[in-house]
Design a protein around this motif. Structure first.
Motif, PDB file in Angstrom:
ATOM      1  N   TYR A  20       0.815  -1.216   0.000  1.00  0.00           N
ATOM      2  CA  TYR A  20       0.000   0.000   0.000  1.00  0.00           C
ATOM      3  C   TYR A  20       0.853   1.272   0.000  1.00  0.00           C
ATOM      4  N   PHE A  21       1.907   1.300   0.813  1.00  0.00           N
ATOM      5  CA  PHE A  21       2.743   2.489   0.934  1.00  0.00           C
ATOM      6  C   PHE A  21       3.966   2.468   0.020  1.00  0.00           C
ATOM      7  N   VAL A  22       4.138   1.428  -0.775  1.00  0.00           N
ATOM      8  CA  VAL A  22       5.263   1.248  -1.705  1.00  0.00           C
ATOM      9  C   VAL A  22       6.585   1.397  -0.942  1.00  0.00           C
ATOM     10  N   LEU A  23       6.816   0.453  -0.050  1.00  0.00           N
ATOM     11  CA  LEU A  23       7.983   0.485   0.825  1.00  0.00           C
ATOM     12  C   LEU A  23       9.050  -0.500   0.378  1.00  0.00           C
ATOM     13  N   SER A  24      10.261  -0.240   0.823  1.00  0.00           N
ATOM     14  CA  SER A  24      11.343  -1.197   0.647  1.00  0.00           C
ATOM     15  C   SER A  24      11.121  -2.327   1.654  1.00  0.00           C
ATOM     16  N   ARG A  25      10.969  -3.526   1.154  1.00  0.00           N
ATOM     17  CA  ARG A  25      10.692  -4.683   2.007  1.00  0.00           C
ATOM     18  C   ARG A  25      11.792  -4.882   3.043  1.00  0.00           C
ATOM     19  N   ARG A  26      13.053  -4.794   2.624  1.00  0.00           N
ATOM     20  CA  ARG A  26      14.181  -5.012   3.530  1.00  0.00           C
ATOM     21  C   ARG A  26      14.216  -3.964   4.635  1.00  0.00           C
ATOM     22  N   LYS A  27      14.083  -2.695   4.275  1.00  0.00           N
ATOM     23  CA  LYS A  27      14.117  -1.625   5.279  1.00  0.00           C
ATOM     24  C   LYS A  27      12.941  -1.726   6.250  1.00  0.00           C
ATOM     25  N   PHE A  28      11.777  -2.091   5.720  1.00  0.00           N
ATOM     26  CA  PHE A  28      10.592  -2.181   6.572  1.00  0.00           C
ATOM     27  C   PHE A  28      10.726  -3.308   7.595  1.00  0.00           C
ATOM     28  N   TYR A  29      11.173  -4.476   7.163  1.00  0.00           N
ATOM     29  CA  TYR A  29      11.322  -5.582   8.111  1.00  0.00           C
ATOM     30  C   TYR A  29      12.473  -5.332   9.087  1.00  0.00           C
ATOM     31  N   ASP A  30      13.510  -4.608   8.666  1.00  0.00           N
ATOM     32  CA  ASP A  30      14.560  -4.209   9.605  1.00  0.00           C
ATOM     33  C   ASP A  30      13.990  -3.270  10.673  1.00  0.00           C
ATOM     34  N   LEU A  31      13.099  -2.376  10.264  1.00  0.00           N
ATOM     35  CA  LEU A  31      12.455  -1.469  11.208  1.00  0.00           C
ATOM     36  C   LEU A  31      11.623  -2.239  12.226  1.00  0.00           C
ATOM     37  N   LEU A  32      10.908  -3.256  11.774  1.00  0.00           N
ATOM     38  CA  LEU A  32      10.082  -4.044  12.687  1.00  0.00           C
ATOM     39  C   LEU A  32      10.914  -4.864  13.670  1.00  0.00           C
ATOM     40  N   LYS A  33      12.131  -5.215  13.292  1.00  0.00           N
ATOM     41  CA  LYS A  33      12.988  -6.020  14.168  1.00  0.00           C
ATOM     42  C   LYS A  33      13.631  -5.207  15.285  1.00  0.00           C
ATOM     43  N   LEU A  34      13.690  -3.884  15.139  1.00  0.00           N
ATOM     44  CA  LEU A  34      14.291  -3.047  16.178  1.00  0.00           C
ATOM     45  C   LEU A  34      13.492  -3.171  17.468  1.00  0.00           C
ATOM     46  N   ASP A  35      14.161  -3.017  18.585  1.00  0.00           N
ATOM     47  CA  ASP A  35      13.526  -3.198  19.885  1.00  0.00           C
ATOM     48  C   ASP A  35      12.739  -1.977  20.360  1.00  0.00           C
ATOM     49  N   LYS A  36      12.811  -0.876  19.635  1.00  0.00           N
ATOM     50  CA  LYS A  36      12.113   0.333  20.062  1.00  0.00           C
ATOM     51  C   LYS A  36      10.600   0.142  20.003  1.00  0.00           C
ATOM     52  N   GLN A  37       9.902   0.746  20.945  1.00  0.00           N
ATOM     53  CA  GLN A  37       8.437   0.726  20.950  1.00  0.00           C
ATOM     54  C   GLN A  37       7.944   1.673  19.864  1.00  0.00           C
ATOM     55  N   LYS A  38       7.088   1.189  19.016  1.00  0.00           N
ATOM     56  CA  LYS A  38       6.573   2.004  17.921  1.00  0.00           C
ATOM     57  C   LYS A  38       5.085   2.256  18.117  1.00  0.00           C
ATOM     58  N   ASP A  39       4.649   3.479  17.828  1.00  0.00           N
ATOM     59  CA  ASP A  39       3.246   3.844  18.015  1.00  0.00           C
ATOM     60  C   ASP A  39       2.329   3.160  17.010  1.00  0.00           C
ATOM     61  N   PHE A  40       2.859   2.782  15.862  1.00  0.00           N
ATOM     62  CA  PHE A  40       2.032   2.206  14.801  1.00  0.00           C
ATOM     63  C   PHE A  40       1.950   0.683  14.857  1.00  0.00           C
ATOM     64  N   LEU A  41       2.648   0.051  15.758  1.00  0.00           N
ATOM     65  CA  LEU A  41       2.728  -1.405  15.812  1.00  0.00           C
ATOM     66  C   LEU A  41       1.856  -1.956  16.942  1.00  0.00           C
ATOM     67  N   VAL A  42       1.024  -2.943  16.612  1.00  0.00           N
ATOM     68  CA  VAL A  42       0.205  -3.636  17.604  1.00  0.00           C
ATOM     69  C   VAL A  42       0.374  -5.137  17.387  1.00  0.00           C
ATOM     70  N   PHE A  43       0.081  -5.899  18.411  1.00  0.00           N
ATOM     71  CA  PHE A  43       0.215  -7.351  18.320  1.00  0.00           C
ATOM     72  C   PHE A  43      -1.142  -8.013  18.481  1.00  0.00           C
ATOM     73  N   TYR A  44      -1.385  -8.980  17.622  1.00  0.00           N
ATOM     74  CA  TYR A  44      -2.551  -9.849  17.750  1.00  0.00           C
ATOM     75  C   TYR A  44      -1.993 -11.248  17.932  1.00  0.00           C
ATOM     76  N   LYS A  45      -2.013 -11.708  19.193  1.00  0.00           N
ATOM     77  CA  LYS A  45      -1.332 -12.939  19.589  1.00  0.00           C
ATOM     78  C   LYS A  45       0.136 -12.794  19.231  1.00  0.00           C
TER      79      LYS A  45
END
Length: 69
Positions: A20-45
């Protein structure tokens, strides 16, 4: 019945966010792996989900995640 597009959903999967946002897959998954708390990230199980509106605001401040054409 068709699935709704990511543009109308409030919470989207990481794959939908990349498309949807036309993102770099590698950069995006690296961002998700960082330990920082992100306002846009939620967990379902165990699954990571993205709050679309909060992530759009994050992208305005950090446009370097977008894919180069």
């Amino acid at each position: 019945m068709k699935n709704p597009s990511p543009g109308v959903k409030d919470i989207i999967t990481p794959t939908e966010a990349i498309d949807y946002f036309v993102l770099s897959r590698r950069k995006f998954y690296d961002l998700l792996k960082l330990d920082k708390q992100k306002d846009f990230l939620v967990f379902y199980k165990e699954r990571k989900m993205i709050i679309r509106t909060a992530f759009a605001k994050y992208l305005e401040a950090n446009p370097d995640l977008r894919r180069r054409c």
